[in-house]
Design a protein around this motif. Sequence first.
Motif, PDB file in Angstrom:
ATOM      1  N   ILE A  60       1.012  -0.937   0.075  1.00 52.59           N
ATOM      2  CA  ILE A  60      -0.039  -0.053   0.008  1.00 52.59           C
ATOM      3  C   ILE A  60       0.977   1.312  -0.010  1.00 52.59           C
ATOM      4  CG2 ILE A  60      -1.746   1.283   1.389  1.00 52.59           C
ATOM      5  CD1 ILE A  60      -3.113  -1.361   1.944  1.00 52.59           C
ATOM      6  N   SER A  61       1.848   1.313   0.687  1.00 50.14           N
ATOM      7  CA  SER A  61       2.613   2.436   0.994  1.00 50.14           C
ATOM      8  C   SER A  61       3.604   2.783  -0.500  1.00 50.14           C
ATOM      9  CB  SER A  61       3.691   2.227   2.067  1.00 50.14           C
ATOM     10  OG  SER A  61       5.203   2.719   1.828  1.00 50.14           O
ATOM     11  N   GLU A  62       4.005   1.781  -1.020  1.00 49.92           N
ATOM     12  CA  GLU A  62       4.539   1.946  -2.431  1.00 49.92           C
ATOM     13  C   GLU A  62       3.838   2.158  -3.304  1.00 49.92           C
ATOM     14  OE1 GLU A  62       8.101   1.779  -3.094  1.00 49.92           O
ATOM     15  OE2 GLU A  62       8.622   1.219  -1.206  1.00 49.92           O
ATOM     16  N   VAL A  63       2.586   1.661  -3.536  1.00 49.10           N
ATOM     17  CA  VAL A  63       1.480   1.831  -4.555  1.00 49.10           C
ATOM     18  C   VAL A  63       1.032   3.461  -4.462  1.00 49.10           C
ATOM     19  CG1 VAL A  63      -0.529   1.301  -3.896  1.00 49.10           C
ATOM     20  CG2 VAL A  63       0.160   0.636  -6.151  1.00 49.10           C
ATOM     21  N   ILE A  64       1.016   3.841  -3.234  1.00 53.20           N
ATOM     22  CA  ILE A  64       0.443   5.287  -3.009  1.00 53.20           C
ATOM     23  C   ILE A  64       1.426   6.255  -3.480  1.00 53.20           C
ATOM     24  CG2 ILE A  64      -0.018   6.860  -1.339  1.00 53.20           C
ATOM     25  CD1 ILE A  64      -1.901   4.664   0.211  1.00 53.20           C
ATOM     26  N   GLN A  65       2.715   5.819  -3.182  1.00 54.73           N
ATOM     27  CA  GLN A  65       3.936   6.843  -3.427  1.00 54.73           C
ATOM     28  C   GLN A  65       4.163   6.701  -5.110  1.00 54.73           C
ATOM     29  OE1 GLN A  65       7.510   6.938  -1.316  1.00 54.73           O
ATOM     30  NE2 GLN A  65       7.117   5.253  -0.043  1.00 54.73           N
ATOM     31  N   LEU A  66       3.877   5.779  -5.626  1.00 52.42           N
ATOM     32  CA  LEU A  66       3.992   5.763  -7.197  1.00 52.42           C
ATOM     33  C   LEU A  66       2.715   6.533  -7.799  1.00 52.42           C
ATOM     34  CD1 LEU A  66       5.439   4.868  -9.837  1.00 52.42           C
ATOM     35  CD2 LEU A  66       3.918   2.928  -9.750  1.00 52.42           C
ATOM     36  N   LEU A  67       1.661   6.450  -7.385  1.00 58.28           N
ATOM     37  CA  LEU A  67       0.495   6.906  -7.780  1.00 58.28           C
ATOM     38  C   LEU A  67       0.257   8.492  -7.602  1.00 58.28           C
ATOM     39  CD1 LEU A  67      -0.517   3.940  -8.341  1.00 58.28           C
ATOM     40  CD2 LEU A  67      -2.763   4.823  -7.418  1.00 58.28           C
ATOM     41  N   GLU A 124      10.393   9.022  -5.672  1.00 54.48           N
ATOM     42  CA  GLU A 124      11.067   9.101  -6.807  1.00 54.48           C
ATOM     43  C   GLU A 124      10.191   9.328  -8.064  1.00 54.48           C
ATOM     44  OE1 GLU A 124      15.025   7.181  -8.124  1.00 54.48           O
ATOM     45  OE2 GLU A 124      14.869   7.054  -5.973  1.00 54.48           O
ATOM     46  N   HIS A 125       9.310   8.339  -8.111  1.00 55.50           N
ATOM     47  CA  HIS A 125       8.664   7.974  -9.395  1.00 55.50           C
ATOM     48  C   HIS A 125       7.009   8.599  -9.118  1.00 55.50           C
ATOM     49  CE1 HIS A 125      11.769   5.298 -10.709  1.00 55.50           C
ATOM     50  NE2 HIS A 125      12.012   4.878  -9.182  1.00 55.50           N
ATOM     51  N   GLN A 126       6.535   8.849 -10.564  1.00 59.77           N
ATOM     52  CA  GLN A 126       5.227   9.020 -10.527  1.00 59.77           C
ATOM     53  C   GLN A 126       4.717   8.219 -11.794  1.00 59.77           C
ATOM     54  OE1 GLN A 126       3.439  12.935  -9.546  1.00 59.77           O
ATOM     55  NE2 GLN A 126       2.548  13.076 -11.390  1.00 59.77           N
ATOM     56  N   TRP A 127       3.656   7.559 -11.585  1.00 56.11           N
ATOM     57  CA  TRP A 127       3.104   6.721 -12.837  1.00 56.11           C
ATOM     58  C   TRP A 127       2.604   7.502 -13.851  1.00 56.11           C
ATOM     59  CZ3 TRP A 127      -2.241   3.702 -12.084  1.00 56.11           C
ATOM     60  CH2 TRP A 127      -2.315   2.872 -13.184  1.00 56.11           C
ATOM     61  N   GLN A 128       1.844   8.575 -13.643  1.00 56.39           N
ATOM     62  CA  GLN A 128       0.929   9.252 -14.636  1.00 56.39           C
ATOM     63  C   GLN A 128       1.300  10.638 -14.460  1.00 56.39           C
ATOM     64  OE1 GLN A 128      -0.598   7.642 -16.726  1.00 56.39           O
ATOM     65  NE2 GLN A 128      -1.547   5.555 -15.990  1.00 56.39           N
ATOM     66  N   GLU A 129       0.787  11.436 -15.584  1.00 59.01           N
ATOM     67  CA  GLU A 129       1.278  12.620 -15.678  1.00 59.01           C
ATOM     68  C   GLU A 129       0.716  13.468 -14.279  1.00 59.01           C
ATOM     69  OE1 GLU A 129       1.116  16.206 -18.670  1.00 59.01           O
ATOM     70  OE2 GLU A 129       0.841  14.279 -19.623  1.00 59.01           O
ATOM     71  N   GLN A 130      -0.430  13.169 -14.071  1.00 57.44           N
ATOM     72  CA  GLN A 130      -1.115  13.936 -13.021  1.00 57.44           C
ATOM     73  C   GLN A 130      -0.985  12.700 -11.672  1.00 57.44           C
ATOM     74  OE1 GLN A 130      -2.410  16.724 -12.504  1.00 57.44           O
ATOM     75  NE2 GLN A 130      -3.671  17.239 -14.147  1.00 57.44           N
ATOM     76  N   PHE A 163       8.450 -10.843 -19.109  1.00 57.91           N
ATOM     77  CA  PHE A 163       8.579  -9.733 -18.295  1.00 57.91           C
ATOM     78  C   PHE A 163       9.217  -8.606 -18.674  1.00 57.91           C
ATOM     79  CE2 PHE A 163      10.374  -7.910 -14.158  1.00 57.91           C
ATOM     80  CZ  PHE A 163       9.307  -7.046 -13.843  1.00 57.91           C
ATOM     81  N   GLN A 164      10.590  -8.986 -19.245  1.00 58.53           N
ATOM     82  CA  GLN A 164      11.437  -8.009 -19.847  1.00 58.53           C
ATOM     83  C   GLN A 164      10.899  -7.114 -20.875  1.00 58.53           C
ATOM     84  OE1 GLN A 164      15.039  -7.493 -19.065  1.00 58.53           O
ATOM     85  NE2 GLN A 164      15.957  -9.409 -18.527  1.00 58.53           N
ATOM     86  N   ASN A 165      10.158  -8.047 -21.867  1.00 51.31           N
ATOM     87  CA  ASN A 165       9.606  -7.251 -23.142  1.00 51.31           C
ATOM     88  C   ASN A 165       8.507  -6.211 -22.346  1.00 51.31           C
ATOM     89  OD1 ASN A 165      11.148  -8.340 -24.655  1.00 51.31           O
ATOM     90  ND2 ASN A 165       9.757 -10.270 -25.094  1.00 51.31           N
ATOM     91  N   TRP A 166       7.683  -6.572 -21.440  1.00 51.12           N
ATOM     92  CA  TRP A 166       6.610  -5.866 -20.891  1.00 51.12           C
ATOM     93  C   TRP A 166       7.008  -4.548 -20.143  1.00 51.12           C
ATOM     94  CZ3 TRP A 166       5.567  -4.596 -15.855  1.00 51.12           C
ATOM     95  CH2 TRP A 166       4.174  -4.031 -15.437  1.00 51.12           C
ATOM     96  N   LEU A 167       8.202  -4.582 -19.700  1.00 49.84           N
ATOM     97  CA  LEU A 167       8.860  -3.756 -19.051  1.00 49.84           C
ATOM     98  C   LEU A 167       9.430  -2.407 -20.117  1.00 49.84           C
ATOM     99  CD1 LEU A 167      11.092  -5.173 -16.223  1.00 49.84           C
ATOM    100  CD2 LEU A 167       9.283  -3.500 -16.040  1.00 49.84           C
ATOM    101  N   LYS A 168       9.543  -2.938 -21.281  1.00 54.10           N
ATOM    102  CA  LYS A 168      10.093  -2.069 -22.304  1.00 54.10           C
ATOM    103  C   LYS A 168       8.935  -0.858 -22.638  1.00 54.10           C
ATOM    104  CE  LYS A 168      13.494  -5.073 -24.130  1.00 54.10           C
ATOM    105  NZ  LYS A 168      13.587  -6.193 -25.070  1.00 54.10           N
ATOM    106  N   VAL A 169       7.703  -1.183 -22.282  1.00 50.28           N
ATOM    107  CA  VAL A 169       6.624  -0.229 -22.563  1.00 50.28           C
ATOM    108  C   VAL A 169       6.755   0.736 -21.480  1.00 50.28           C
ATOM    109  CG1 VAL A 169       4.310  -0.008 -22.957  1.00 50.28           C
ATOM    110  CG2 VAL A 169       5.414  -1.891 -23.617  1.00 50.28           C
ATOM    111  N   ARG A 170       6.524   2.144 -21.936  1.00 58.14           N
ATOM    112  CA  ARG A 170       6.636   3.481 -21.252  1.00 58.14           C
ATOM    113  C   ARG A 170       5.395   3.307 -20.265  1.00 58.14           C
ATOM    114  NH1 ARG A 170       5.417   8.078 -22.303  1.00 58.14           N
ATOM    115  NH2 ARG A 170       6.203   9.409 -20.708  1.00 58.14           N
ATOM    116  N   ASN A 171       5.568   3.704 -19.209  1.00 54.43           N
ATOM    117  CA  ASN A 171       4.464   3.603 -18.171  1.00 54.43           C
ATOM    118  C   ASN A 171       3.892   2.461 -17.633  1.00 54.43           C
ATOM    119  OD1 ASN A 171       3.906   6.345 -18.019  1.00 54.43           O
ATOM    120  ND2 ASN A 171       2.191   6.705 -18.887  1.00 54.43           N
ATOM    121  N   ASN A 172       4.739   1.513 -17.960  1.00 53.21           N
ATOM    122  CA  ASN A 172       4.405   0.264 -17.023  1.00 53.21           C
ATOM    123  C   ASN A 172       5.692   0.185 -15.971  1.00 53.21           C
ATOM    124  OD1 ASN A 172       2.447  -1.050 -18.544  1.00 53.21           O
ATOM    125  ND2 ASN A 172       3.779  -2.239 -19.766  1.00 53.21           N
TER     126      ASN A 172
END
Length: 310
Positions: free
Chosen positions: A128-135, A140-146, A248-257
């Motif tokens: 929960i803590s990590e996902v809230i930080q990302l959202l 350090e990271h933000q998933w979407q622009e907003q 998994f490596q291929n999936w990670l190549k997509v931006r915003n994943n």
Amino acid sequence: MSCSSSVFYFPAMRKFKKIVVVDETKMNTSTLEELNKYANEVEVYHDEPTSEEVKSRVEDAEAIIVSWRTQISEEIIDAAKDLKYIGMACSLYDDESANVAVNYAQERNIEVNGIFDYGDPGVIEFVISEVIQLLHGFGEHQWQEQPLELSGQKFGIIGLGTTGKLLAKALEALNVEVYYFSRTRKPEFENAKLKYLELGELLKTCDIISIHLPKNTVLLKENEFKQFGDNKVLINTSLGLPFEEKSFQNWLKVRNNYTIFDGDATAYLPESIINRENVIASQKSAGWSQQTQERLSFKVLQNIQNFLER
Ligand SMILES: NC(=O)C1=CN([C@@H]2O[C@H](COP(=O)(O)OP(=O)(O)OC[C@H]3O[C@@H](n4cnc5c(N)ncnc54)[C@H](OP(=O)(O)O)[C@@H]3O)[C@@H](O)[C@H]2O)C=CC1
Ligand SMILES: O=C(O)C(=O)CO
């Protein structure tokens, strides 16, 4: 009148000749000291030994205690001629996923005991803590622009066992739309906020997925990553890899994943994955805390007591 006092007779508890704690099990100091009650001799190691080192350590042990990091193979069991008991300071699901050759040991009349449910609350707090930080972009990271709230997101849980259920309950309180897939459907846990979906549907429907499977249970392959698609978040705190590495490596190549791993799960990832910008790989084990250490120490000791009292 003579006065007679009652005499209670406590039979002396059996003891092992020698207990060897073969690696760093993270048991606390007082519990390690208490082991002396259960053996004439106790030898404790605090490192990550090679198999040759393990072999020489177990040679004259009647009981060993081992963490999940060290393999107790058939060869090591053969080297421990006096072995009667293996205490795992970690979970024991089955022979296949265990670091101990459980079936082989049991065939030789060696008791193998694991512990359960000692590090669960931390896993839920980590996810929960990590996902809230990302959202929100609090870290350090933000998933979407907003920045985004977790509330109202479609969240999928794969593996509705002990940690999966605890996570579902916690997310419910945060008003998250939770879906799950597990080997066995569990209607008794389903409600308006926790719905079952087949794996493919779950992957398509949910934007965020957290995996809670037994060690090395590979469920996600090329087709599953296709179904999951882009602009998604994948969290893993299970031991081992729950996916095929190449897909998994291929999936990670997509931006915003994005993907989030705790220290235990990270241990199974190659550097090339850990160093990617969209991989959040914590050094810390999600489940580890002072309380976890107390539960782990208590449960390992209790297993030994139960065995010796039988
Ligand atoms: N990182 C950390 O600090 C910690 C990590 N862990 C790890 O987390 C993972 C989950 O632990 P926990 O919740 O206690 O485990 P449980 O055994 O309680 O739950 C696992 C769930 O996965 C389901 N499952 C098993 N195989 C499959 C499959 N092939 N397909 C779909 N579902 C499957 C199970 O079956 P069913 O649906 O039949 O019930 C069960 O519900 C483990 O790998 C454990 O080692 C645990 C604690 C701390
Ligand atoms: O014992 C287990 O299953 C673990 O996850 C160790 O961290």
